[in-house]
Every structure is written in C-alpha cells, then in structure tokens.
Design a protein around this motif. Sequence first.
Motif, PDB file in Angstrom:
ATOM      1  N   GLN A 174       0.820  -1.203   0.000  1.00  0.00           N
ATOM      2  CA  GLN A 174       0.000   0.000   0.000  1.00  0.00           C
ATOM      3  C   GLN A 174       0.860   1.262   0.000  1.00  0.00           C
ATOM      4  O   GLN A 174       0.549   2.250  -0.667  1.00  0.00           O
ATOM      5  CB  GLN A 174      -0.924   0.010   1.226  1.00  0.00           C
ATOM      6  N   ASP A 175       1.975   1.208   0.723  1.00  0.00           N
ATOM      7  CA  ASP A 175       2.869   2.367   0.789  1.00  0.00           C
ATOM      8  C   ASP A 175       3.510   2.632  -0.569  1.00  0.00           C
ATOM      9  O   ASP A 175       3.654   3.785  -0.986  1.00  0.00           O
ATOM     10  CB  ASP A 175       3.941   2.126   1.850  1.00  0.00           C
ATOM     11  N   ASP A 178       0.846   4.230  -2.712  1.00  0.00           N
ATOM     12  CA  ASP A 178       0.616   5.627  -2.334  1.00  0.00           C
ATOM     13  C   ASP A 178       1.724   6.528  -2.867  1.00  0.00           C
ATOM     14  O   ASP A 178       1.452   7.630  -3.363  1.00  0.00           O
ATOM     15  CB  ASP A 178       0.530   5.750  -0.811  1.00  0.00           C
ATOM     16  N   HIS A 179       2.966   6.089  -2.769  1.00  0.00           N
ATOM     17  CA  HIS A 179       4.076   6.896  -3.277  1.00  0.00           C
ATOM     18  C   HIS A 179       4.000   7.026  -4.801  1.00  0.00           C
ATOM     19  O   HIS A 179       4.314   8.089  -5.349  1.00  0.00           O
ATOM     20  CB  HIS A 179       5.409   6.287  -2.864  1.00  0.00           C
ATOM     21  N   ARG A 181       1.399   7.215  -6.524  1.00  0.00           N
ATOM     22  CA  ARG A 181       0.340   8.185  -6.828  1.00  0.00           C
ATOM     23  C   ARG A 181       0.573   9.516  -6.130  1.00  0.00           C
ATOM     24  O   ARG A 181      -0.301  10.384  -6.149  1.00  0.00           O
ATOM     25  CB  ARG A 181      -1.018   7.603  -6.403  1.00  0.00           C
ATOM     26  N   ARG A 183       0.669  10.223  -3.024  1.00  0.00           N
ATOM     27  CA  ARG A 183      -0.195  10.401  -1.860  1.00  0.00           C
ATOM     28  C   ARG A 183       0.652  10.230  -0.614  1.00  0.00           C
ATOM     29  O   ARG A 183       1.128   9.129  -0.322  1.00  0.00           O
ATOM     30  CB  ARG A 183      -1.333   9.390  -1.868  1.00  0.00           C
ATOM     31  N   PHE A 184       0.883  11.318   0.096  1.00  0.00           N
ATOM     32  CA  PHE A 184       1.755  11.282   1.259  1.00  0.00           C
ATOM     33  C   PHE A 184       0.944  11.549   2.516  1.00  0.00           C
ATOM     34  O   PHE A 184       0.114  12.466   2.556  1.00  0.00           O
ATOM     35  CB  PHE A 184       2.866  12.325   1.124  1.00  0.00           C
ATOM     36  N   HIS A 185       1.192  10.738   3.546  1.00  0.00           N
ATOM     37  CA  HIS A 185       0.500  10.886   4.826  1.00  0.00           C
ATOM     38  C   HIS A 185       1.460  11.506   5.837  1.00  0.00           C
ATOM     39  O   HIS A 185       2.467  10.898   6.204  1.00  0.00           O
ATOM     40  CB  HIS A 185       0.011   9.516   5.332  1.00  0.00           C
ATOM     41  N   ASP A 279      -0.965  15.961   9.174  1.00  0.00           N
ATOM     42  CA  ASP A 279      -2.230  16.144   8.462  1.00  0.00           C
ATOM     43  C   ASP A 279      -3.358  16.425   9.455  1.00  0.00           C
ATOM     44  O   ASP A 279      -3.330  15.945  10.586  1.00  0.00           O
ATOM     45  CB  ASP A 279      -2.577  14.880   7.669  1.00  0.00           C
ATOM     46  N   ASP A 285      -9.630   8.856   6.708  1.00  0.00           N
ATOM     47  CA  ASP A 285      -8.265   8.416   6.469  1.00  0.00           C
ATOM     48  C   ASP A 285      -7.827   7.497   7.589  1.00  0.00           C
ATOM     49  O   ASP A 285      -7.633   7.931   8.718  1.00  0.00           O
ATOM     50  CB  ASP A 285      -7.327   9.646   6.420  1.00  0.00           C
TER      51      ASP A 285
END
Length: 288
Positions: A174-175, A178-179, A181, A183-185, A279, A285
């Motif tokens: 998943q990480d 996310d990277h 795309r 998408r950073f948390h 965030d 989320d």
Amino acid sequence: MHQGDEIAPSEGRHRSKSEGELVYRQSLWTRATHWTWVICLFFLLFSGLQIFNARPDLYIGQQSGFAFDNSILSMSAVRTPDGPRGVTTIFGREFDTTGVFGVSGTAEKPQIRGFPAALTIPSYRDLATGRVIHFFFAWLLVATLFVWFVASLVNGHLRRDITPTGGDLARLPQDIADHARFRFHHTGQYNVLQKLSYGIVFFVLFPVIVLTGLTMSPGMDAAWPWLLDIFGGRQTARTIHFIAMTLLVLFFLVHIAMVIAAGPINELRSMVTGWYRTDPESKDDPTQ
C-alpha cells in the motif's frame, strides 16, 4: 537524510484545525548529524571524482593496467581529424561522451579528463589537495556516524524509526502504491519505505563506503589484510566504492524529489527547527 526522531508529549504540540498538529519530530542529534552528512557527502563526492580522474578506470581483481583485460569502465580520449573525442567504455561497449566524460571544456580548449572540471574539487588537476579534502571529510563522516548510532540507541530512534515492524512490512504494498500516486500521509512517523531505505543507507551503503575506502589504503591492508579477502582485492574495492557512491547519489536525488513532492517547507522546517506539521484529523483516512 532521515525524517523523524522524537515526538514530544501532548503538551508540547500545537494544533491548527485547518492544518493539523505541529509536533516536535526531529531531535537535535538528528538535525545536527543530518546536516553534517550533507556537508561531508558533498565534499566526498566531488573530491572523490578528482581522485578518480587520476586513473579514470574501474577494474575487478587485484591487478590493473594495460597488460590486463579486467576493466569494466574506462573514460579516455581518442584523436580524430576533428580533434580529441571522449570515449567511455562500459563492459567493452564504447560510447561517445565528448563534452561530458573523457573530453570536456570548449572546442578551443578541450580538457582531457574523466569527469569535467565542474564536478571535481578542486576544479583544476590537483590530486594531493583532492586526497586531503577527501580523507578529512571521510573521517568526519565516520565520527558523525558513530555519534548518530550511539545517540539513536539511547533515545530509541533506531528501534522506533529505522527498524521495520511486521505491521510496517504488511503495509509495504500500500505504501508503494501511495508513493506512486504521490499520496503522502504526514503522520509524524516514518513509513515503511523510509525505514527500509534509511536502513539500507545506514547499515549497508555507509559501511561499504567506509570499509572499501579503508581497503584502498596500503597501510590498512597491512594492518587488516582480511579486507582484501572480503572485497576481492584493492581494485575491486575501488569499483565497489564507486558503485556505492553512485547508489548514494541516486538515493539523494530520490530523497530530494520526495521532499519536494511531500511539501518542502514542512520537511525543511522539521529538519531545521525540529517541528513538523501533521495532516488534519480525518475520519475517512485510516492512517490518522
């Protein structure tokens, strides 16, 4: 090169409803060693290229020279009717690299050298000065690594932020997605890709850089002859040293790209002041 160390207790946090919490993420030890490494690696890279230019070839094995056919990379110049041309040979395949490798400078004043002057310290040919600069920052890097390791053991940074847990590894797919795309948390904690990449840098690349550097020293070879056995000879150690340096440069480029993509102001603030903006809380989320 790492982005987390200590998170202060709740009374040390500042909350903004629209921006999320401001947490104390980077300890003084983390920030001090981080910026020391930046300086060290800058001078080590460009002084190292000055040293490389004294013999712009890489070999596998104990021996090197014109009588041996064990070169895997070579930067040279050849004479042509139009002037000297730069040629880079990699595993026997030749590439015209005029203007970059082998021959650089201007058409009126070509410079026959492996890497161009803009990429070496000093910019002019001076092997002695390059070696002095390289060795000084190499030992400074080793000392800083020792300080970081001891401090990280004491404050729990190694256990908390570098060592991946089973849950971290389960989140790896998943990480990665996310990277990919972007998408950073911003949670104030390391993600699993950070833990794995920093672990490789600290416990694989840095030790390899240091040990292969020692292997190229005749004095160290006399004191620790087993270094030659581990790395397959001084010339092989030089090649591994060069490859490890290249991997560190690639890591640095990816690291900078991720900092920019994740929010450079927030990332730089945490590495300068220690404070990091997380965030805002979101029910949608699961990472919050």
